[in-house]
Design a protein around this motif. Structure first.
Motif, PDB file in Angstrom:
ATOM      1  N   PRO A  26     -49.013  43.124 -31.687  1.00  0.00           N
ATOM      2  CA  PRO A  26     -49.928  42.937 -30.547  1.00  0.00           C
ATOM      3  C   PRO A  26     -49.962  41.454 -30.160  1.00  0.00           C
ATOM      4  O   PRO A  26     -50.102  40.589 -31.024  1.00  0.00           O
ATOM      5  CB  PRO A  26     -51.280  43.409 -31.105  1.00  0.00           C
ATOM      6  N   GLN A  27     -49.824  41.185 -28.898  1.00  0.00           N
ATOM      7  CA  GLN A  27     -49.759  39.796 -28.436  1.00  0.00           C
ATOM      8  C   GLN A  27     -50.482  39.644 -27.115  1.00  0.00           C
ATOM      9  O   GLN A  27     -50.506  40.583 -26.294  1.00  0.00           O
ATOM     10  CB  GLN A  27     -48.290  39.364 -28.240  1.00  0.00           C
ATOM     11  N   PRO A  28     -51.041  38.486 -26.875  1.00  0.00           N
ATOM     12  CA  PRO A  28     -51.590  38.206 -25.545  1.00  0.00           C
ATOM     13  C   PRO A  28     -50.467  38.263 -24.509  1.00  0.00           C
ATOM     14  O   PRO A  28     -49.298  38.031 -24.823  1.00  0.00           O
ATOM     15  CB  PRO A  28     -52.140  36.782 -25.677  1.00  0.00           C
ATOM     16  N   VAL A  29     -50.815  38.579 -23.279  1.00  0.00           N
ATOM     17  CA  VAL A  29     -49.819  38.694 -22.223  1.00  0.00           C
ATOM     18  C   VAL A  29     -49.002  37.412 -22.083  1.00  0.00           C
ATOM     19  O   VAL A  29     -47.777  37.449 -21.936  1.00  0.00           O
ATOM     20  CB  VAL A  29     -50.493  39.040 -20.875  1.00  0.00           C
ATOM     21  N   SER A  30     -49.679  36.260 -22.149  1.00  0.00           N
ATOM     22  CA  SER A  30     -48.970  34.987 -21.966  1.00  0.00           C
ATOM     23  C   SER A  30     -47.939  34.768 -23.063  1.00  0.00           C
ATOM     24  O   SER A  30     -46.832  34.266 -22.813  1.00  0.00           O
ATOM     25  CB  SER A  30     -49.961  33.821 -21.936  1.00  0.00           C
ATOM     26  N   THR A  31     -48.277  35.177 -24.299  1.00  0.00           N
ATOM     27  CA  THR A  31     -47.342  35.017 -25.411  1.00  0.00           C
ATOM     28  C   THR A  31     -46.133  35.923 -25.232  1.00  0.00           C
ATOM     29  O   THR A  31     -44.988  35.518 -25.426  1.00  0.00           O
ATOM     30  CB  THR A  31     -48.031  35.338 -26.745  1.00  0.00           C
ATOM     31  N   ARG A  32     -46.401  37.169 -24.852  1.00  0.00           N
ATOM     32  CA  ARG A  32     -45.297  38.108 -24.653  1.00  0.00           C
ATOM     33  C   ARG A  32     -44.396  37.667 -23.509  1.00  0.00           C
ATOM     34  O   ARG A  32     -43.170  37.808 -23.566  1.00  0.00           O
ATOM     35  CB  ARG A  32     -45.822  39.514 -24.389  1.00  0.00           C
ATOM     36  N   THR A  33     -44.981  37.115 -22.473  1.00  0.00           N
ATOM     37  CA  THR A  33     -44.188  36.631 -21.350  1.00  0.00           C
ATOM     38  C   THR A  33     -43.232  35.535 -21.796  1.00  0.00           C
ATOM     39  O   THR A  33     -42.049  35.540 -21.452  1.00  0.00           O
ATOM     40  CB  THR A  33     -45.109  36.111 -20.240  1.00  0.00           C
ATOM     41  N   ARG A  34     -43.740  34.574 -22.570  1.00  0.00           N
ATOM     42  CA  ARG A  34     -42.894  33.488 -23.068  1.00  0.00           C
ATOM     43  C   ARG A  34     -41.808  34.024 -23.994  1.00  0.00           C
ATOM     44  O   ARG A  34     -40.659  33.580 -23.952  1.00  0.00           O
ATOM     45  CB  ARG A  34     -43.738  32.438 -23.788  1.00  0.00           C
ATOM     46  N   LEU A  35     -42.170  34.986 -24.845  1.00  0.00           N
ATOM     47  CA  LEU A  35     -41.203  35.559 -25.771  1.00  0.00           C
ATOM     48  C   LEU A  35     -40.083  36.272 -25.022  1.00  0.00           C
ATOM     49  O   LEU A  35     -38.901  36.110 -25.350  1.00  0.00           O
ATOM     50  CB  LEU A  35     -41.903  36.538 -26.711  1.00  0.00           C
ATOM     51  N   ALA A  69     -35.153  41.813 -20.596  1.00  0.00           N
ATOM     52  CA  ALA A  69     -36.165  40.890 -21.104  1.00  0.00           C
ATOM     53  C   ALA A  69     -36.655  39.969 -19.994  1.00  0.00           C
ATOM     54  O   ALA A  69     -37.856  39.710 -19.857  1.00  0.00           O
ATOM     55  CB  ALA A  69     -35.585  40.069 -22.262  1.00  0.00           C
ATOM     56  N   ALA A  70     -35.720  39.463 -19.184  1.00  0.00           N
ATOM     57  CA  ALA A  70     -36.096  38.571 -18.091  1.00  0.00           C
ATOM     58  C   ALA A  70     -36.963  39.288 -17.066  1.00  0.00           C
ATOM     59  O   ALA A  70     -37.912  38.715 -16.526  1.00  0.00           O
ATOM     60  CB  ALA A  70     -34.842  38.013 -17.420  1.00  0.00           C
ATOM     61  N   ALA A  71     -36.635  40.550 -16.792  1.00  0.00           N
ATOM     62  CA  ALA A  71     -37.433  41.320 -15.836  1.00  0.00           C
ATOM     63  C   ALA A  71     -38.866  41.449 -16.318  1.00  0.00           C
ATOM     64  O   ALA A  71     -39.818  41.309 -15.544  1.00  0.00           O
ATOM     65  CB  ALA A  71     -36.817  42.691 -15.623  1.00  0.00           C
ATOM     66  N   GLU A  72     -39.042  41.707 -17.609  1.00  0.00           N
ATOM     67  CA  GLU A  72     -40.404  41.826 -18.132  1.00  0.00           C
ATOM     68  C   GLU A  72     -41.125  40.486 -18.139  1.00  0.00           C
ATOM     69  O   GLU A  72     -42.340  40.422 -17.975  1.00  0.00           O
ATOM     70  CB  GLU A  72     -40.399  42.420 -19.538  1.00  0.00           C
ATOM     71  N   SER A  73     -40.379  39.392 -18.305  1.00  0.00           N
ATOM     72  CA  SER A  73     -41.021  38.071 -18.334  1.00  0.00           C
ATOM     73  C   SER A  73     -41.595  37.680 -16.978  1.00  0.00           C
ATOM     74  O   SER A  73     -42.465  36.825 -16.895  1.00  0.00           O
ATOM     75  CB  SER A  73     -40.005  37.005 -18.767  1.00  0.00           C
ATOM     76  N   GLY A  74     -41.062  38.286 -15.892  1.00  0.00           N
ATOM     77  CA  GLY A  74     -41.528  37.948 -14.557  1.00  0.00           C
ATOM     78  C   GLY A  74     -40.852  36.727 -13.964  1.00  0.00           C
ATOM     79  O   GLY A  74     -41.175  36.317 -12.844  1.00  0.00           O
ATOM     80  N   ASP A  75     -39.889  36.151 -14.679  1.00  0.00           N
ATOM     81  CA  ASP A  75     -39.171  34.967 -14.184  1.00  0.00           C
ATOM     82  C   ASP A  75     -38.031  35.449 -13.281  1.00  0.00           C
ATOM     83  O   ASP A  75     -36.956  35.821 -13.752  1.00  0.00           O
ATOM     84  CB  ASP A  75     -38.624  34.164 -15.367  1.00  0.00           C
TER      85      ASP A  75
END
Length: 275
Positions: A26-35, A69-75
């Protein structure tokens, strides 16, 4: 199943085994985004290395992991850059129409803002269209790639994994223009790219030499074209004589009419490819 859930499952590919345990927590959204962004970058770099060494299947698998992974990151720019790089796998291994489709996805994802990803996508699209005989689309994509390149900020020209340097740009232009038969402009790009390539850039310099040989053949000097390509290919370390360099040199050989295959220089190229 939601798109996010599908992406999470897709990222659990064997090529992402190192980061999979982190994705289970379980991770905060911001952490998962960076990962996810870091996972996309790392998987993308692995895909490039495997592609250049001829690992077509493995490269495609890593590319797919990276883009998801990039798609999920939103970048969006990372996503577009990875799509553009993924397009280079079918591009370099005989499927230009599939490459064009991926490159167009990359162009759409990158948008119209001048970025390294948008420039790469246009350049790769130009190569794919040129190889598939879609001349008008190829020239339009080339023109856009040049316009975007001129508008990049100085920092975006950096010769890094995710930058788009002048050397990289001319490598793409060399291949596209050679495929279009625009040998004068292709030779100009080859000269620029070679001048900007380090002496240790064995793969890139060999590919440029093979492009130059293809231009010689198109201009009527098939003898010198074959000698040049054969010499460059034979000089490669054994590990570099498979995959991309072999494919590009074989394309040159196959473009030579059969009635010339008994000529000494053409046989020299065939023997180099068979060694």
């Amino acid at each position: 199943m939601t798109a996010r859930e599908k992406n999470r499952l897709a990222i659990r590919h064997p090529s992402a085994a190192v980061i999979s345990p982190l994705l289970e927590l379980p991770q905060p959204v911001s952490t998962r985004t960076r990962l996810c962004r870091a996972a996309g970058q790392l998987a993308g770099m692995a895909a490039i290395v495997l592609h250049d060494m001829g690992g077509r299947k493995e490269s495609r698998e890593w590319s797919q992991t990276a883009t998801r992974a990039a798609a999920e990151s939103g970048d969006q720019q990372l996503h577009a850059w990875l799509l553009g790089r993924e397009a280079m796998v079918p591009l370099n291994y005989g499927a230009p129409l599939a490459a064009a489709q991926l490159a167009e996805q990359a162009r759409h994802t990158a948008g119209s803002t001048p970025t390294p990803a948008a420039t790469l996508a246009a350049a790769v699209a130009a190569r794919a269209y040129a190889l598939s005989g879609q001349t008008d689309q190829a020239r339009a994509a080339l023109a856009q790639a040049d316009r975007l390149m001129e508008r990049l900020d100085p920092g975006q020209h950096a010769d890094t994994w995710f930058g788009h340097s002048e050397q990289k740009h001319h490598v793409h232009l060399s291949h596209a223009l050679t495929a279009l038969g625009d040998t004068r402009r292709a030779q100009e790009s080859q000269a620029h790219a070679l001048a900007l390539s380090a002496p240790t850039s064995t793969l890139t310099r060999t590919l440029l030499t093979i492009d130059a040989a293809a231009c010689l053949h198109q201009n009527g000097d098939t003898d010198q074209a074959c000698r040049s390509a054969a010499t460059a290919f034979a000089a490669l370390p054994t590990a570099y004589r498979t995959g991309l360099t072999h494919t590009r040199a074989l394309d040159l050989y196959r473009s030579i009419p059969a009635q010339h295959h008994r000529e000494t220089a053409v046989q020299q190229l065939r023997q180099a490819l068979a060694a």
